[in-house]
Design an enzyme around this catalytic site. Structure first.
Site, PDB file in Angstrom:
ATOM      1  N   LYS A   1      -0.654  -0.335   0.463  1.00 47.84           N
ATOM      2  CA  LYS A   1      -0.067  -0.980   1.641  1.00 47.84           C
ATOM      3  C   LYS A   1       1.453  -1.173   1.490  1.00 47.84           C
ATOM      4  O   LYS A   1       2.002  -0.988   0.404  1.00 47.84           O
ATOM      5  CB  LYS A   1      -0.763  -2.322   1.848  1.00 47.84           C
TER       6      LYS A   1
ATOM      7  N   HIS B   1      -5.957  -1.254   0.380  1.00 51.01           N
ATOM      8  CA  HIS B   1      -7.169  -1.282   1.206  1.00 51.01           C
ATOM      9  C   HIS B   1      -8.188  -0.338   0.581  1.00 51.01           C
ATOM     10  O   HIS B   1      -7.817   0.705   0.045  1.00 51.01           O
ATOM     11  CB  HIS B   1      -6.845  -0.815   2.629  1.00 51.01           C
TER      12      HIS B   1
ATOM     13  N   ASN C   1      -2.109  -7.823   0.271  1.00 55.37           N
ATOM     14  CA  ASN C   1      -3.026  -7.663  -0.863  1.00 55.37           C
ATOM     15  C   ASN C   1      -3.031  -6.246  -1.438  1.00 55.37           C
ATOM     16  O   ASN C   1      -4.017  -5.773  -1.965  1.00 55.37           O
ATOM     17  CB  ASN C   1      -4.429  -8.159  -0.502  1.00 55.37           C
TER      18      ASN C   1
ATOM     19  N   TYR D   1      -7.619  -0.676  12.393  1.00 56.07           N
ATOM     20  CA  TYR D   1      -8.156  -2.020  12.149  1.00 56.07           C
ATOM     21  C   TYR D   1      -8.869  -2.590  13.387  1.00 56.07           C
ATOM     22  O   TYR D   1      -8.979  -3.819  13.507  1.00 56.07           O
ATOM     23  CB  TYR D   1      -7.032  -2.960  11.710  1.00 56.07           C
TER      24      TYR D   1
ATOM     25  N   GLU E   1     -12.859   6.607   7.841  1.00 59.16           N
ATOM     26  CA  GLU E   1     -11.469   6.344   7.440  1.00 59.16           C
ATOM     27  C   GLU E   1     -10.816   7.579   6.807  1.00 59.16           C
ATOM     28  O   GLU E   1      -9.624   7.817   6.994  1.00 59.16           O
ATOM     29  CB  GLU E   1     -11.429   5.144   6.477  1.00 59.16           C
TER      30      GLU E   1
HETATM   31  P1  CMP Z   1      -8.192  -4.810   4.112  1.00 60.83           P
HETATM   32  O1  CMP Z   1      -9.125  -4.529   3.003  1.00 60.83           O
HETATM   33  O2  CMP Z   1      -7.166  -3.777   4.424  1.00 60.83           O
HETATM   34  O3  CMP Z   1      -9.029  -5.134   5.452  1.00 60.83           O
HETATM   35  C1  CMP Z   1      -8.544  -5.940   6.470  1.00 60.83           C
HETATM   36  C2  CMP Z   1      -7.270  -6.637   6.114  1.00 60.83           C
HETATM   37  O4  CMP Z   1      -6.996  -7.783   6.883  1.00 60.83           O
HETATM   38  C3  CMP Z   1      -7.382  -7.177   4.691  1.00 60.83           C
HETATM   39  O5  CMP Z   1      -7.412  -6.165   3.757  1.00 60.83           O
HETATM   40  C4  CMP Z   1      -6.217  -8.111   4.655  1.00 60.83           C
HETATM   41  O6  CMP Z   1      -4.978  -7.437   4.479  1.00 60.83           O
HETATM   42  C5  CMP Z   1      -6.282  -8.693   6.060  1.00 60.83           C
HETATM   43  N1  CMP Z   1      -7.029  -9.957   6.046  1.00 60.83           N
HETATM   44  C6  CMP Z   1      -8.338 -10.134   5.861  1.00 60.83           C
HETATM   45  N2  CMP Z   1      -8.666 -11.431   5.949  1.00 60.83           N
HETATM   46  C7  CMP Z   1      -7.507 -12.091   6.187  1.00 60.83           C
HETATM   47  C8  CMP Z   1      -7.188 -13.463   6.399  1.00 60.83           C
HETATM   48  N3  CMP Z   1      -8.117 -14.402   6.368  1.00 60.83           N
HETATM   49  N4  CMP Z   1      -5.901 -13.751   6.627  1.00 60.83           N
HETATM   50  C9  CMP Z   1      -4.976 -12.792   6.686  1.00 60.83           C
HETATM   51  N5  CMP Z   1      -5.219 -11.472   6.507  1.00 60.83           N
HETATM   52  C10 CMP Z   1      -6.476 -11.131   6.256  1.00 60.83           C
END
Ligand code: CMP
Length: 141
Positions: free
Chosen positions: A10, A116, A113, A50, A127
């Site tokens: 990311k 993904h 984070n 998303y 995906e």
């Molecule tokens: P990802 O695995 O890419 O899937 C969805 C993304 O949404 C996740 O990682 C995070 O980057 C984001 N995400 C999921 N839950 C939350 C949350 N509670 N608050 C903010 N971002 C979130």
């Protein structure tokens, strides 16, 4: 069982110059990269990717974040790839991630984070097709 899954490094991973470290971690965990590119998602594409989170309160911020800079999608191959990659990267929230996982090591919070990973075999197929044509995948040419 499919041997492939999709990972996306990311914008926080790219901006913190962690691409090399995270790829190294994935290779050490036994994954083989069979396709990879760098791309900057438009808001429209990010929204499509998303779409399942459309109704969630964090959705607008997630789109801001994921379109902030380039991302690095890649197809990773290994036995049990989907589940093993989820284990290798750790929980969505780095505070809850196991020691030694990618997110525990490098992620800041639930949104920023680092990486993904597809959450099911079915979504891995969807995906992978979102980012890659068959011709871009090693061994498929
Ligand atoms: P990802 O695995 O890419 O899937 C969805 C993304 O949404 C996740 O990682 C995070 O980057 C984001 N995400 C999921 N839950 C939350 C949350 N509670 N608050 C903010 N971002 C979130």
């Amino acid at each position: 069982m499919t041997k492939q899954t999709l990972a996306i490094l990311k914008p926080d991973c790219v901006q913190k110059q962690l691409i090399g470290k995270v790829i190294d971690h994935l290779l050490n965990a036994g994954f083989r990269i069979v396709a990879m590119k760098m791309t900057h998602l438009s808001r429209e594409s990010a929204g499509e990717f998303y779409a399942v989170h459309k109704e969630r309160p964090f959705y607008p911020d997630l789109l801001d974040f994921i379109t902030e800079s380039e991302v690095v999608p890649m197809i990773l191959e290994k036995e049990n790839a989907v589940a093993d990659l989820r284990e290798t990267i750790g929980a969505t929230d780095p505070a809850e991630a196991e020691e030694g996982t990618v997110r525990k090591l490098y992620a800041e919070n639930k949104q920023n984070n680092i990486i993904h990973a597809s959450d099911s075999e079915e979504n891995a197929k969807i995906e992978i097709a979102f980012f890659f044509s068959q011709k871009e995948i090693i061994d498929n040419q």
